[in-house]
Motif scaffolding. Structure first.
Motif, PDB file in Angstrom:
ATOM      1  N   ARG A  12       4.665   5.723   3.921  1.00 53.46           N
ATOM      2  CA  ARG A  12       4.045   4.515   3.911  1.00 53.46           C
ATOM      3  C   ARG A  12       3.150   4.632   5.203  1.00 53.46           C
ATOM      4  NH1 ARG A  12       8.840   1.506   2.962  1.00 53.46           N
ATOM      5  NH2 ARG A  12       7.637  -0.545   3.158  1.00 53.46           N
ATOM      6  N   TYR A  13       3.791   4.942   6.144  1.00 54.03           N
ATOM      7  CA  TYR A  13       3.056   4.896   7.529  1.00 54.03           C
ATOM      8  C   TYR A  13       2.074   6.058   7.537  1.00 54.03           C
ATOM      9  CZ  TYR A  13       5.893   1.660  10.077  1.00 54.03           C
ATOM     10  OH  TYR A  13       6.386   0.426  10.820  1.00 54.03           O
ATOM     11  N   ARG A  14       2.226   7.175   7.187  1.00 55.13           N
ATOM     12  CA  ARG A  14       1.264   8.300   6.866  1.00 55.13           C
ATOM     13  C   ARG A  14       0.058   7.712   6.294  1.00 55.13           C
ATOM     14  NH1 ARG A  14       2.219  14.190   4.211  1.00 55.13           N
ATOM     15  NH2 ARG A  14       0.086  15.011   4.927  1.00 55.13           N
ATOM     16  N   ALA A  15       0.309   7.046   5.116  1.00 51.74           N
ATOM     17  CA  ALA A  15      -0.915   6.620   4.191  1.00 51.74           C
ATOM     18  C   ALA A  15      -1.587   5.703   4.810  1.00 51.74           C
ATOM     19  CB  ALA A  15      -0.259   5.650   3.019  1.00 51.74           C
ATOM     20  N   LEU A  16      -0.866   4.701   5.987  1.00 58.49           N
ATOM     21  CA  LEU A  16      -1.771   3.919   6.752  1.00 58.49           C
ATOM     22  C   LEU A  16      -2.644   4.556   7.583  1.00 58.49           C
ATOM     23  CD1 LEU A  16       0.093   0.818   8.520  1.00 58.49           C
ATOM     24  CD2 LEU A  16      -1.452   2.298   9.604  1.00 58.49           C
ATOM     25  N   THR A  17      -2.080   5.679   8.040  1.00 55.62           N
ATOM     26  CA  THR A  17      -3.266   6.533   9.087  1.00 55.62           C
ATOM     27  C   THR A  17      -4.271   6.999   8.320  1.00 55.62           C
ATOM     28  OG1 THR A  17      -1.859   8.629   8.992  1.00 55.62           O
ATOM     29  CG2 THR A  17      -1.131   6.972  10.606  1.00 55.62           C
ATOM     30  N   GLU A  18      -4.175   7.129   6.957  1.00 55.93           N
ATOM     31  CA  GLU A  18      -5.187   7.990   6.208  1.00 55.93           C
ATOM     32  C   GLU A  18      -6.045   6.839   5.909  1.00 55.93           C
ATOM     33  OE1 GLU A  18      -2.975   9.613   3.093  1.00 55.93           O
ATOM     34  OE2 GLU A  18      -2.524  11.406   4.418  1.00 55.93           O
ATOM     35  N   MET A  19      -5.631   5.540   5.905  1.00 59.26           N
ATOM     36  CA  MET A  19      -6.554   4.451   5.541  1.00 59.26           C
ATOM     37  C   MET A  19      -7.219   3.773   6.424  1.00 59.26           C
ATOM     38  SD  MET A  19      -5.483   1.093   3.269  1.00 59.26           S
ATOM     39  CE  MET A  19      -4.679   2.167   1.948  1.00 59.26           C
ATOM     40  N   PHE A  20      -6.360   3.607   7.632  1.00 56.84           N
ATOM     41  CA  PHE A  20      -7.133   2.794   8.721  1.00 56.84           C
ATOM     42  C   PHE A  20      -7.229   3.840  10.216  1.00 56.84           C
ATOM     43  CE2 PHE A  20      -4.771  -0.119   6.223  1.00 56.84           C
ATOM     44  CZ  PHE A  20      -5.642  -1.099   6.011  1.00 56.84           C
ATOM     45  N   ASP A  21      -8.011   3.379  11.174  1.00 64.24           N
ATOM     46  CA  ASP A  21      -8.387   4.165  12.190  1.00 64.24           C
ATOM     47  C   ASP A  21      -7.225   3.891  13.125  1.00 64.24           C
ATOM     48  OD1 ASP A  21      -9.574   5.857  14.166  1.00 64.24           O
ATOM     49  OD2 ASP A  21     -10.857   4.139  14.500  1.00 64.24           O
ATOM     50  N   VAL A  22      -6.089   4.438  13.072  1.00 65.16           N
ATOM     51  CA  VAL A  22      -4.841   4.360  13.822  1.00 65.16           C
ATOM     52  C   VAL A  22      -4.174   5.900  13.824  1.00 65.16           C
ATOM     53  CG1 VAL A  22      -3.571   3.599  11.921  1.00 65.16           C
ATOM     54  CG2 VAL A  22      -2.542   3.373  14.273  1.00 65.16           C
ATOM     55  N   ASP A  23      -3.637   6.241  14.818  1.00 66.10           N
ATOM     56  CA  ASP A  23      -2.926   7.616  15.157  1.00 66.10           C
ATOM     57  C   ASP A  23      -1.406   7.315  15.406  1.00 66.10           C
ATOM     58  OD1 ASP A  23      -2.177  10.127  15.755  1.00 66.10           O
ATOM     59  OD2 ASP A  23      -2.954  10.125  17.696  1.00 66.10           O
ATOM     60  N   ILE A  24      -0.680   7.581  14.287  1.00 64.52           N
ATOM     61  CA  ILE A  24       0.852   7.545  14.693  1.00 64.52           C
ATOM     62  C   ILE A  24       1.472   8.684  15.122  1.00 64.52           C
ATOM     63  CG2 ILE A  24       3.031   6.600  13.638  1.00 64.52           C
ATOM     64  CD1 ILE A  24       1.436   4.887  11.894  1.00 64.52           C
ATOM     65  N   ALA A  25       2.081   8.728  16.412  1.00 64.39           N
ATOM     66  CA  ALA A  25       2.699  10.200  16.622  1.00 64.39           C
ATOM     67  C   ALA A  25       4.084  10.060  16.699  1.00 64.39           C
ATOM     68  CB  ALA A  25       2.378  10.121  18.281  1.00 64.39           C
ATOM     69  N   LEU A  26       4.444  11.148  15.855  1.00 66.86           N
ATOM     70  CA  LEU A  26       5.909  11.299  15.428  1.00 66.86           C
ATOM     71  C   LEU A  26       6.951  11.480  16.709  1.00 66.86           C
ATOM     72  CD1 LEU A  26       7.981  11.423  12.818  1.00 66.86           C
ATOM     73  CD2 LEU A  26       8.028  13.812  13.613  1.00 66.86           C
ATOM     74  N   ARG A  27       7.982  10.666  16.864  1.00 66.96           N
ATOM     75  CA  ARG A  27       8.982  11.007  17.911  1.00 66.96           C
ATOM     76  C   ARG A  27      10.224  11.150  17.422  1.00 66.96           C
ATOM     77  NH1 ARG A  27       4.800  11.991  20.225  1.00 66.96           N
ATOM     78  NH2 ARG A  27       3.930  10.654  21.777  1.00 66.96           N
ATOM     79  N   SER A  28      10.654  12.439  17.163  1.00 69.26           N
ATOM     80  CA  SER A  28      11.795  12.676  16.419  1.00 69.26           C
ATOM     81  C   SER A  28      12.997  12.435  17.462  1.00 69.26           C
ATOM     82  CB  SER A  28      12.239  14.033  15.920  1.00 69.26           C
ATOM     83  OG  SER A  28      11.057  14.302  14.814  1.00 69.26           O
ATOM     84  N   VAL A  29      14.082  11.916  16.846  1.00 70.66           N
ATOM     85  CA  VAL A  29      15.559  11.822  17.763  1.00 70.66           C
ATOM     86  C   VAL A  29      16.738  12.299  16.740  1.00 70.66           C
ATOM     87  CG1 VAL A  29      14.476   9.767  18.850  1.00 70.66           C
ATOM     88  CG2 VAL A  29      15.921   9.622  16.796  1.00 70.66           C
ATOM     89  N   TYR A  30      17.716  12.790  17.455  1.00 62.05           N
ATOM     90  CA  TYR A  30      18.757  13.287  16.644  1.00 62.05           C
ATOM     91  C   TYR A  30      19.280  11.991  15.960  1.00 62.05           C
ATOM     92  CZ  TYR A  30      18.836  17.949  18.475  1.00 62.05           C
ATOM     93  OH  TYR A  30      18.115  19.251  18.711  1.00 62.05           O
ATOM     94  N   PRO A  31      19.915  12.272  14.869  1.00 61.96           N
ATOM     95  CA  PRO A  31      20.610  11.027  14.058  1.00 61.96           C
ATOM     96  C   PRO A  31      21.661  10.652  14.787  1.00 61.96           C
ATOM     97  CG  PRO A  31      21.053  13.195  12.828  1.00 61.96           C
ATOM     98  CD  PRO A  31      20.154  13.353  14.076  1.00 61.96           C
ATOM     99  N   LEU A  32      22.255   9.305  14.312  1.00 56.54           N
ATOM    100  CA  LEU A  32      23.355   8.560  15.022  1.00 56.54           C
ATOM    101  C   LEU A  32      24.521   9.528  14.809  1.00 56.54           C
ATOM    102  CD1 LEU A  32      23.170   4.887  14.026  1.00 56.54           C
ATOM    103  CD2 LEU A  32      23.474   5.855  16.159  1.00 56.54           C
ATOM    104  N   ALA A  33      24.868  10.246  13.702  1.00 58.62           N
ATOM    105  CA  ALA A  33      25.906  11.382  13.695  1.00 58.62           C
ATOM    106  C   ALA A  33      26.221  12.122  14.766  1.00 58.62           C
ATOM    107  CB  ALA A  33      25.554  11.972  12.182  1.00 58.62           C
ATOM    108  N   ILE A  34      25.062  12.488  15.499  1.00 61.16           N
ATOM    109  CA  ILE A  34      24.932  13.485  16.296  1.00 61.16           C
ATOM    110  C   ILE A  34      25.255  12.813  17.677  1.00 61.16           C
ATOM    111  CG2 ILE A  34      23.469  15.140  17.805  1.00 61.16           C
ATOM    112  CD1 ILE A  34      24.831  16.175  14.982  1.00 61.16           C
ATOM    113  N   ARG A  35      24.588  11.693  17.753  1.00 59.30           N
ATOM    114  CA  ARG A  35      24.506  10.961  19.190  1.00 59.30           C
ATOM    115  C   ARG A  35      25.630   9.946  19.229  1.00 59.30           C
ATOM    116  NH1 ARG A  35      20.700   6.860  18.718  1.00 59.30           N
ATOM    117  NH2 ARG A  35      19.890   7.168  16.998  1.00 59.30           N
ATOM    118  N   GLN A  36      26.230   9.737  18.261  1.00 63.49           N
ATOM    119  CA  GLN A  36      27.589   8.756  18.058  1.00 63.49           C
ATOM    120  C   GLN A  36      28.202   9.365  17.064  1.00 63.49           C
ATOM    121  OE1 GLN A  36      26.829   4.361  18.358  1.00 63.49           O
ATOM    122  NE2 GLN A  36      24.873   4.877  19.502  1.00 63.49           N
TER     123      GLN A  36
END
Length: 215
Positions: free
Chosen positions: A22-46
Motif C-alpha cells: 500500500r505504501y508502494r502504491a502510494l508512491t506510484e500515485m503521488f509525488d513522494v519517495d519512500i526509502a526502505l530502511r530494513s531492520v532485523y526482526p524482534l526475534a533477532i534483536r530480542q
C-alpha cells in the motif's frame, strides 16, 4: 516538490507485509519517495520477546493479521518456510537462522540501489502471500527482476559485504529509535513516526498538509 519519507521494515513482520504494498502504491500515485530502511526482526534483536509476551499474544496476532489481509483484499498465508526458525509451541527462537540474515542484507543492498521498497514488496508477497518454498528455485530471482534488480548481484553483495551491511542495518534501527519508535512497520515523515499498517490514511493526511501532489 517531491516529498520524502522512510519506511522501517522487517521481512519477518506480517504487518510490514500488509503495509508495504500500500505504501508502494502510494508512491506510484503521488509525488513522494519512500526509502526502505530494513531492520532485523524482534526475534533477532530480542530473542526472548515472544517468550515474555502474554500467552494470548500470538493467537490474537495471527487472528488479526488474517482479518487485516481479508479487509484489504491482500493475499495472505503462513510462510513456508518462516524467515525465522522458531518453535511456535514454546515460542523459542532457534540458534541457527538460515534465512533472515541474508534476506535482510539483500534488502539493504537493494536499498543502496534505490529499489528497496520494490524489492521488499515483491519478496514479501512470496513469503506472506502463499508461495511455498519461496526460498527455492527461481522465486527470489523473479521477485528481484520485477523490482528491477539482479538477485545474483544482491546475493553476492550480501555475502561479501556483511560487516558494512550490518552496520547500515544497525544504523537503521538506531534511526528508528531516534525518530521515536522501535517496531515495524513505522513510516517516518518530517521526523514524525507513524507505527503500524493502520496509519497509512493518517500518513496521507499529514502529507497532504505538506503539499502532496499526484504524479
Amino acid at each position: 516538490m517531491t516529498l520524502t519519507a522512510e519506511l522501517y521494515f522487517s521481512f519477518r513482520s506480517p504487518y510490514s507485509y500488509l503495509a508495504i504494498g500500500r505504501y508502494r502504491a502510494l508512491t506510484e500515485m503521488f509525488d513522494v519517495d519512500i526509502a526502505l530502511r530494513s531492520v532485523y526482526p524482534l526475534a533477532i534483536r530480542q530473542p526472548d520477546f515472544f517468550e515474555r509476551n502474554h500467552p494470548n499474544w500470538l493467537g490474537y496476532t495471527f487472528r488479526d493479521m488474517v482479518r487485516v489481509a481479508q479487509f484489504h483484499g491482500i493475499p495472505f498465508a503462513a510462510p513456508k518456510p518462516d524467515p525465522i526458525v522458531q518453535d511456535l509451541v514454546t515460542r523459542k527462537i532457534a540458534d541457527d537462522q538460515p534465512h533472515i540474515f541474508r534476506l535482510t542484507r539483500m534488502g539493504q543492498a537493494a536499498a543502496r540501489r534505490g529499489e528497496g521498497l520494490a524489492f521488499a514488496d515483491e519478496v514479501s508477497r512470496l513469503i506472506w502471500g502463499g508461495t511455498p518454498g519461496w526460498n527455492e528455485g527461481e522465486h527470489l530471482a523473479a521477485a528481484a527482476t520485477r523490482a528491477g534488480l539482479d538477485l545474483e548481484e544482491l546475493a553476492s553483495e550480501a555475502d561479501s559485504d556483511v560487516a558494512a551491511l550490518d552496520e547500515e542495518l544497525a544504523a537503521n534501527q538506531q534511526a528508528l529509535e531516534d525518530a521515536g519508535h522501535w517496531g515495524v512497520p513505522t513510516l517516518v515523515f518530517g521526523g514524525e513516526p507513524f507505527f503500524g499498517q493502520d496509519r497509512i490514511e493518517m500518513v496521507l493526511w499529514r502529507m497532504n498538509e505538506q503539499g502532496l501532489t499526484e504524479r
